[in-house]
Write a protein that holds these residues in place. Structure first.
Motif, PDB file in Angstrom:
ATOM      1  N   LEU A  29      11.086  71.943  14.401  1.00  0.00           N
ATOM      2  CA  LEU A  29      10.928  71.681  15.831  1.00  0.00           C
ATOM      3  C   LEU A  29      10.402  70.252  15.954  1.00  0.00           C
ATOM      4  CD1 LEU A  29       9.137  74.008  18.398  1.00  0.00           C
ATOM      5  CD2 LEU A  29       9.351  71.583  18.666  1.00  0.00           C
ATOM      6  N   SER A  30      11.259  69.350  16.389  1.00  0.00           N
ATOM      7  CA  SER A  30      10.925  67.933  16.466  1.00  0.00           C
ATOM      8  C   SER A  30      10.595  67.549  17.899  1.00  0.00           C
ATOM      9  CB  SER A  30      12.107  67.110  15.969  1.00  0.00           C
ATOM     10  OG  SER A  30      11.837  65.741  16.112  1.00  0.00           O
ATOM     11  N   TYR A  39      10.752  65.349  24.943  1.00  0.00           N
ATOM     12  CA  TYR A  39      11.970  65.971  24.426  1.00  0.00           C
ATOM     13  C   TYR A  39      11.625  66.774  23.180  1.00  0.00           C
ATOM     14  CZ  TYR A  39      13.981  62.228  27.256  1.00  0.00           C
ATOM     15  OH  TYR A  39      14.285  61.373  28.291  1.00  0.00           O
ATOM     16  N   GLN A  41      13.584  69.312  20.037  1.00  0.00           N
ATOM     17  CA  GLN A  41      14.816  69.840  19.444  1.00  0.00           C
ATOM     18  C   GLN A  41      14.450  70.716  18.270  1.00  0.00           C
ATOM     19  OE1 GLN A  41      17.952  66.888  18.633  1.00  0.00           O
ATOM     20  NE2 GLN A  41      16.373  65.368  18.944  1.00  0.00           N
ATOM     21  N   ILE A  43      16.007  71.608  14.756  1.00  0.00           N
ATOM     22  CA  ILE A  43      16.999  70.949  13.912  1.00  0.00           C
ATOM     23  C   ILE A  43      17.106  71.636  12.553  1.00  0.00           C
ATOM     24  CG2 ILE A  43      17.618  68.749  12.821  1.00  0.00           C
ATOM     25  CD1 ILE A  43      15.765  67.421  14.948  1.00  0.00           C
ATOM     26  N   ASN A  49      22.189  69.337  12.032  1.00  0.00           N
ATOM     27  CA  ASN A  49      22.608  69.841  13.336  1.00  0.00           C
ATOM     28  C   ASN A  49      21.406  70.135  14.225  1.00  0.00           C
ATOM     29  OD1 ASN A  49      25.239  69.796  12.552  1.00  0.00           O
ATOM     30  ND2 ASN A  49      25.410  71.998  12.223  1.00  0.00           N
ATOM     31  N   THR A  50      21.543  69.824  15.507  1.00  0.00           N
ATOM     32  CA  THR A  50      20.567  70.255  16.499  1.00  0.00           C
ATOM     33  C   THR A  50      20.995  71.637  16.965  1.00  0.00           C
ATOM     34  OG1 THR A  50      20.122  68.003  17.204  1.00  0.00           O
ATOM     35  CG2 THR A  50      19.544  69.750  18.738  1.00  0.00           C
ATOM     36  N   VAL A  52      18.949  73.843  19.009  1.00  0.00           N
ATOM     37  CA  VAL A  52      18.492  74.052  20.383  1.00  0.00           C
ATOM     38  C   VAL A  52      17.764  72.792  20.821  1.00  0.00           C
ATOM     39  CG1 VAL A  52      17.073  75.494  21.889  1.00  0.00           C
ATOM     40  CG2 VAL A  52      18.128  76.504  19.903  1.00  0.00           C
ATOM     41  N   ALA A  53      17.948  72.402  22.082  1.00  0.00           N
ATOM     42  CA  ALA A  53      17.236  71.231  22.601  1.00  0.00           C
ATOM     43  C   ALA A  53      16.706  71.543  23.986  1.00  0.00           C
ATOM     44  CB  ALA A  53      18.162  70.026  22.654  1.00  0.00           C
ATOM     45  N   SER A  54      15.607  70.868  24.339  1.00  0.00           N
ATOM     46  CA  SER A  54      15.011  71.048  25.655  1.00  0.00           C
ATOM     47  C   SER A  54      14.216  69.792  25.992  1.00  0.00           C
ATOM     48  CB  SER A  54      14.084  72.270  25.639  1.00  0.00           C
ATOM     49  OG  SER A  54      13.442  72.403  26.877  1.00  0.00           O
ATOM     50  N   SER A  55      14.060  69.544  27.279  1.00  0.00           N
ATOM     51  CA  SER A  55      13.194  68.447  27.704  1.00  0.00           C
ATOM     52  C   SER A  55      12.527  68.839  29.004  1.00  0.00           C
ATOM     53  CB  SER A  55      13.992  67.159  27.887  1.00  0.00           C
ATOM     54  OG  SER A  55      14.692  67.186  29.099  1.00  0.00           O
ATOM     55  N   LEU A  75      12.445  76.264  25.481  1.00  0.00           N
ATOM     56  CA  LEU A  75      12.964  76.035  24.134  1.00  0.00           C
ATOM     57  C   LEU A  75      12.879  77.316  23.308  1.00  0.00           C
ATOM     58  CD1 LEU A  75      13.900  73.618  22.216  1.00  0.00           C
ATOM     59  CD2 LEU A  75      11.583  73.739  21.341  1.00  0.00           C
TER      60      LEU A  75
END
Length: 114
Positions: A29-30, A39, A41, A43, A49-50, A52-55, A75
């Motif tokens: 979880l970056s 932000y 993600q 990864i 590959n990403t 799941v992503a959220s901001s 997320l």
């Protein structure tokens, strides 16, 4: 040339990344924090590959901290839809306080384990 504060953060992030690696079983979880938004993600570093992503751009909330917590919950909800329960937290060289901490707490409230 980047300013000294950014250079130090990048150096801290490299030190963290030397130890923290995400796999398909336990992805990373970056977190990235700009002055305006936060932000996050999840990864898979093996494939790059990403998953799941959220901001906090799309999230409702009064303060930046409230939006960060809500982004963490969102997320986690999206991650559980993809059957991701455990992650490794990568704070991206940012200090674990304020918005970064709120995002982590929101993700934990949403059901992610780290």
């Amino acid at each position: 040339m980047k300013n000294i504060k950014t250079q130090k953060r990048i150096r801290r992030h490299k030190r963290i990344r030397a130890k923290v690696v995400g796999t398909k079983a336990i992805p990373r979880l970056s977190v990235f924090k700009s002055n305006k938004y936060l932000y996050a993600q999840i990864i898979d570093d093996d494939k790059g590959n990403t998953l799941v992503a959220s901001s906090d751009k799309e999230v409702k909330g009064k303060t930046k901290t409230e939006r960060a917590r809500e982004a963490g919950r969102e997320l986690a909800k999206n991650a559980q839809a993809k059957k991701i329960a455990k992650v490794v937290f990568d704070r991206g060289g940012f200090i674990f306080t304020g918005r970064v901490k709120a995002l982590a707490e929101g993700a934990r409230e949403g059901g992610l384990k780290f």
